[in-house]
Every structure is written in C-alpha cells, then in structure tokens.
Motif scaffolding. Sequence first.
Motif, PDB file in Angstrom:
ATOM      1  N   TRP A   1       0.815  -1.155  -0.126  1.00 49.62           N
ATOM      2  CA  TRP A   1      -0.141   0.033   0.042  1.00 49.62           C
ATOM      3  C   TRP A   1       0.938   1.337  -0.174  1.00 49.62           C
ATOM      4  CZ3 TRP A   1      -2.481  -2.434   4.933  1.00 49.62           C
ATOM      5  CH2 TRP A   1      -3.326  -3.432   4.323  1.00 49.62           C
TER       6      TRP A   1
ATOM      7  N   THR B   1      -3.465   5.132  -1.998  1.00 45.00           N
ATOM      8  CA  THR B   1      -4.094   4.047  -2.475  1.00 45.00           C
ATOM      9  C   THR B   1      -5.541   3.937  -1.531  1.00 45.00           C
ATOM     10  OG1 THR B   1      -2.007   2.777  -2.322  1.00 45.00           O
ATOM     11  CG2 THR B   1      -4.090   1.424  -2.225  1.00 45.00           C
ATOM     12  N   ARG B   2      -6.439   3.334  -2.377  1.00 37.06           N
ATOM     13  CA  ARG B   2      -7.741   3.488  -1.818  1.00 37.06           C
ATOM     14  C   ARG B   2      -8.012   1.873  -1.199  1.00 37.06           C
ATOM     15  NH1 ARG B   2     -11.917   6.893  -1.825  1.00 37.06           N
ATOM     16  NH2 ARG B   2     -14.158   6.299  -1.388  1.00 37.06           N
TER      17      ARG B   2
ATOM     18  N   ARG C   1     -10.569  -0.673   1.345  1.00 36.29           N
ATOM     19  CA  ARG C   1     -11.787  -0.954   1.897  1.00 36.29           C
ATOM     20  C   ARG C   1     -11.512  -1.881   3.036  1.00 36.29           C
ATOM     21  NH1 ARG C   1     -17.443  -2.891  -0.964  1.00 36.29           N
ATOM     22  NH2 ARG C   1     -17.465  -0.665  -1.577  1.00 36.29           N
TER      23      ARG C   1
ATOM     24  N   GLU D   1     -14.342   2.826   3.720  1.00 35.66           N
ATOM     25  CA  GLU D   1     -13.387   2.703   2.664  1.00 35.66           C
ATOM     26  C   GLU D   1     -12.807   4.099   2.154  1.00 35.66           C
ATOM     27  OE1 GLU D   1     -15.187   3.203  -1.975  1.00 35.66           O
ATOM     28  OE2 GLU D   1     -15.459   1.367  -0.857  1.00 35.66           O
ATOM     29  N   GLY D   2     -11.723   4.276   2.083  1.00 33.12           N
ATOM     30  CA  GLY D   2     -11.127   5.783   1.818  1.00 33.12           C
ATOM     31  C   GLY D   2      -9.721   5.577   1.323  1.00 33.12           C
ATOM     32  N   THR D   3      -8.941   6.640   1.534  1.00 41.12           N
ATOM     33  CA  THR D   3      -7.552   6.676   0.838  1.00 41.12           C
ATOM     34  C   THR D   3      -6.523   6.632   1.995  1.00 41.12           C
ATOM     35  OG1 THR D   3      -7.602   9.256   0.766  1.00 41.12           O
ATOM     36  CG2 THR D   3      -8.176   7.921  -1.234  1.00 41.12           C
TER      37      THR D   3
ATOM     38  N   ILE E   1      -6.349   5.438   7.338  1.00 38.04           N
ATOM     39  CA  ILE E   1      -7.249   5.546   6.139  1.00 38.04           C
ATOM     40  C   ILE E   1      -8.243   6.533   6.421  1.00 38.04           C
ATOM     41  CG2 ILE E   1      -8.961   4.477   4.632  1.00 38.04           C
ATOM     42  CD1 ILE E   1      -7.856   1.828   5.528  1.00 38.04           C
TER      43      ILE E   1
ATOM     44  N   GLN F   1     -11.209   3.504  -7.427  1.00 37.53           N
ATOM     45  CA  GLN F   1     -11.373   4.968  -7.077  1.00 37.53           C
ATOM     46  C   GLN F   1     -13.077   5.189  -7.516  1.00 37.53           C
ATOM     47  OE1 GLN F   1      -9.813   7.350  -5.573  1.00 37.53           O
ATOM     48  NE2 GLN F   1      -7.880   6.091  -5.537  1.00 37.53           N
TER      49      GLN F   1
END
Length: 691
Positions: A264, A268-269, A271, A283-285, A296, A317
Amino acid sequence: MAERFVYPPTAAHPARVSIDADASVAIFTDTALANHDWAGAQLWITPDDAAPYRVGTIAEVSPQGAYENLELPLFRPWRGAAISSAKFELVDGLALAGGATQAGIYARFAAFLQQAMGLVGNKSDTIDFALVPNNSLFVDDVTRTLYQWRAGVLEVVQVIGAPWDPKGTYNGATPYAKNALVSNVAGTGVFISGHDTNTGNTPPAVGASNSHWTYLPLPSGPAGADGSDGAPGAAVVTGTSNASLAIETGPKDFPVVEALARGWAIGTRLRATSPANPTRWMEGTVTTYNHPALTIDVDKINGSDTYADWSISLVGQPGADGAPGASGTSTLSRVRVVATTNVAIASGLEAGDTIDGVTLTTGDLVLLAGQTAATENGVYVVPASGAAARHTDFDAYNELAGAYFSVMEGTAKHDTLWCCTSDRGGTIGVTALVIAEFKTGSSVVPSYLTGLTLSNNASDGANDIDISPGAAADNANAATMALTSWLTKRLDAAWAVGSGNGGLDAGSIANTTYHVFLIQRSDTGVVDALFSTSATAPTMPANYDRKRRIGSIIRAAGTIRPFVQNGDLFRWKGAAINDGTMTNPGTSAIALALSVPAGIVVEADIVVLVAALSNLSILALITSFAETDRPAGPGDFTVGVAGGAAGNQNGLPVRGVYTNTAGQVRVRLNNSAGSDTIVILTFGWIDTRGK
C-alpha cells in the motif's frame, strides 16, 4: 541463445513504443520485428537522458515476418504514467530455438515467474547488473539452474533435474510430483516440490523451505529513474486488523496484524470489511502507512456500529456521479402502521393480528413507538407466525437514530410522520430508542423578521428611505416575504412598484409619523415596500395582499429626521431631542409627548434630569399609561435628588418605560416649588415590530 532486439538499429528506422496508463498493450511504430516468438521477452524503455527501466513482459504471441504498427499484449497492465513514442529494447532471455519443446516450457515458466514474482532473465545474456534489482531471478536454459542476484553476487538457488511444472495455487488434496511449481493459498509466495507424491504437505511460511518445498523469494521492484517510481512489482495488497472501530467517516487507524509490510502507498484506496458482517464496511484513501501503522481517511461507509474484525483490501476509485434519477419514495422509511402502545413482539405481530385497525399480512413493516421497554422500539417485519424480527436496514442503533418514518395506514395514525429522536452511539436492544410523532404544520416561523434595516438615503435623505435585504413573515403568518436586494422608496411620491419609485400609499406628504411596510403579491411573489400614516391598515396597491410593518419614521420641518437603526433600536443620528424642560410642574400627573413614532407602542430611550433649586428633596416617577397612576415616593421613583442645598441635580438614563400610541409617558414629582426643574431628553426608541 538469448536474443536482443534494440531500436533504432539505423537512422532509417526511428522505432518507438507507446503504452497508455493502465493499458495491457504495447504499440510499436516504424518497427520490423524479426521472425521470432517474443513471448516472455522483457520490454525496457531506454531514454537518452535517463537510466533504462523495465515496463513489463510480452505475453504469448508469435509475430512472423516484418510488421509495422504492431500491437503486442503485456502480461500485466502498465501502472505507471503513459509512455509516448519512446525508444525501447526487447530482451528475450529464453529464446525459442527452432520451437524446441523443452525451451518452450522454459519460456512459459519465465512468463509465469514474471507475472507472479517480477524480473526474470537468462544467465546466457550479456547482463548489465548495474540495472538489475536485488533478488532478481535468472535461469540458465542449458544447465537448468536457477540463480538469484543478491547483494552484488549471482548465487545458485537450485539445480533442476527436470523441467518445472507450474501447477497454480496449492491444493492439499492434489499429489504433486518433484519439481511441481505452486503458489501458496495467500498468493504471497512460490514453492518448488522436492519429491514425488507430495500430498497434504502445506508449503511453509513465506521465506522458509523444508524437506517438501523450496521457497522462491520475491524480488524487490526496480528503482525508478532519477527518483521517479519504477514499474510495479508483485506485492501483497490485503491485510487484517483487530482494531475496535465504529463505522463512520474521518481518519481511522488500522494497526495491521501481519508481520510483513503490504503493498500500500499513500493515496491507495482501501476498503475495510467486517468478515462476520460483510455488509458493514468503510473505505477511503491511505494517508499514512508505516507498517504496521495504517491510517485511512474514510469517506464512504455502509452500515454502523463497532467491529474489531477488519479485512482490508484494494478498492477502485469512486466513479463520476451519474445523472440524477427520477424522484421516488424510500420503502425503507415507509411503514404500513404504527403501534403507540406496548405489543408482545413474540406473538403480537403475526399475520392476522390487528394494529390500529389494520389487519397485518406477512412482510408488512410495523413501527413500534410505545414499547414498555423503549429498547424494543423500532421497525419490525411481520412473520406468518411466531416472533417478529427487526428490519435488516434498521437492526443497528445508529441506523434508527434521526430516521423519519411515514405511516400509511391506521384508524388513528394514518398519514402521519414519525421521527427517532435518539442520538447516535447507543446499542440496539440495550439503549432506549425514543420514536415520536412529528407534528407537521406551516413552514412559516410566526412573527419572523430578519434584516430589512431602514436608513436615510444618501442622495435624498430628506425624502427617501433605503431598505436592506431581509425577510419577514406576513401579518397572518401565512407566508415569508423575502427582499433579496436593496430597495429605495420615495416618501414624496405616490407608490409605484420598484426601487427608486414612490412609496406613499395615499394623500400628500406631511410632517407626521409614517409607518414602513414590506408588501407582497401572493399571485406573483413580487415584494416591495410602502409608507402609510396608519400603523395597521395601509392603503394597499392593487393585487398586493400581504403586509408586515418593519419600522416607523418621523417627518418634521419638511424632512425625514435622520436616524440610525440597529435591530429593534432606533436612535436619533444627531443630538438628543429635549421633549420637556418643566419648572415647578407640580405633583400631579403630566402626559409628556416624546419624539418617538405615534400610532404604535415603543420603549422610550430617554434621560431624565432633576434639579432641586428650592432646597427640597425631589423624586421623579416616569411611568407608562398602561401602569397605575400613583404619586412618586421614597419607595417608588425613577430619578431623585436630595435637598438641603440649592442647585443639587441628578440625571439618569431610563429604559423600560413604554409610550402609548400618542407617543406619551406619564411624569410625576413628589415635591415641586420655586425653580425646581425636570428635563427629559429623547435619544430614540425600541420597536420590536411585531416580533
């Protein structure tokens, strides 16, 4: 022998290659590839002013003869920036000589290793090891020996007695022969079988070998030229975390359980999903990753509550927003009937039971709002028989908190709206849930008024008034009238719609009090303003049927007296006005008119000065005509001055005294003789304007 294909071979062949970002095809232009099977060949970009870098491996394809504008597939999509018309080098470390079967096996294996583990070369090539990443693998296709480039030395990993036989992911029920090649179930390592009938012997941990399996280490990815990112290497992109976290947006820390770092990077996205509750995720970046610490920035969630079993994986994304869909209703916030008294959930919500006059059928949604145990309130699904269960979209506490429910049927509660007023953060079945009927009504806030400040116009202050933007409920509280821009109205001209035009409702201009109204046409919504001598019944222009008094002004000596408004407070812009200097006025009540608007009741903003010139103690009492008339005395006075010395005086500001509609207040003294004097100065007034 290995073959090398480098362009441009001559000035006449300016060969180039182009690869789009995330593309799986390399496009060669002005290129004539030799009659050769390039499957498994390495594609390198060779810029003039930077170090070469590898972009991928050619997939299985066999061009024959000379080709222009040739497209060759790559094993994996190129994850770097788009490459346009670049010089290149094709290096086939495992060339097929005459289509030999054994060499073909090696070529396919080279492609397999390239796809699974990174760079693979042929030891027979002329290799510039300055460009080779540490841990890269090489195969000698003559001696069938596997080498690894480690810390500047090419070391023998294993001499292979027979061709390797790729078998994919390890399966415990499959018998593997010697030299079978497998990856572990997690996809994190590649192993070679050390003997025949190798059954039920699970490959060891990544990095270890045993009598059954030999581990092939993963290579590190190549360094990028001049600090830029290199081509993506193989990496583990899944992980787990046992952090106890509530599902909500914002930064979340997920300490990673696994010992090895994951693939990672910042941006990076990911979940994070609860495996026991797969519909609950965040989920997020990635904002921080220093293994095992992972942060995250969560921007999308599904579900609620708190979990401590997180499975973390890559996610794409978010795509662009789609066009708005047609309006509709949510079946999840619409229930058939509501129960406002206690219901036995175990047996009182079966098909055929009756709630508020409605006979229930299987699948109906029932809102329970009056349970004796408030922890049981919520939305339930009617079963054919037996105990009812909560609707799955409202089986977590935070899913109910703040939710609205429309009740469709019922003798007493049909077509009503209900709201769960409980705050987020409770636990279903433990924390009480309060669900109350939402009483709908007019959207107009009664007596509402904001803005609409009055001021003397800068160009013609004697006759014109400016009104600032604002809004007010009309007198009937039936509508909110909004003035969206500044409006100027003239007192010296008959009313006409629009800014800069007349504002007088009737008659001719005079020296008196004028009341300012905001007015509106209900049929068109047009808003304007009007001046009238009536505080309650202005003469309205045709079709204007809404009004609200927003202030009052005074015209004297042929001009609108200058003033300043701050909310409900109106103050004279210049000196205070002396509304009464009374010498020896006596002790009887005096009705004193102040310089405030007439026709309305306002709170006077005055200063009272008392001067005792006859050696008497003087007490002055200022009251409203709505109060009882009474004499001033030691226990009931507004301003006082002690006697005993001629010339004693005292002055105080006075608030809380209201005028009558004639603008008057009542004045009384307890003593009065000789030259005893009382002076009242008016600074302004407070007008709540119907609020």
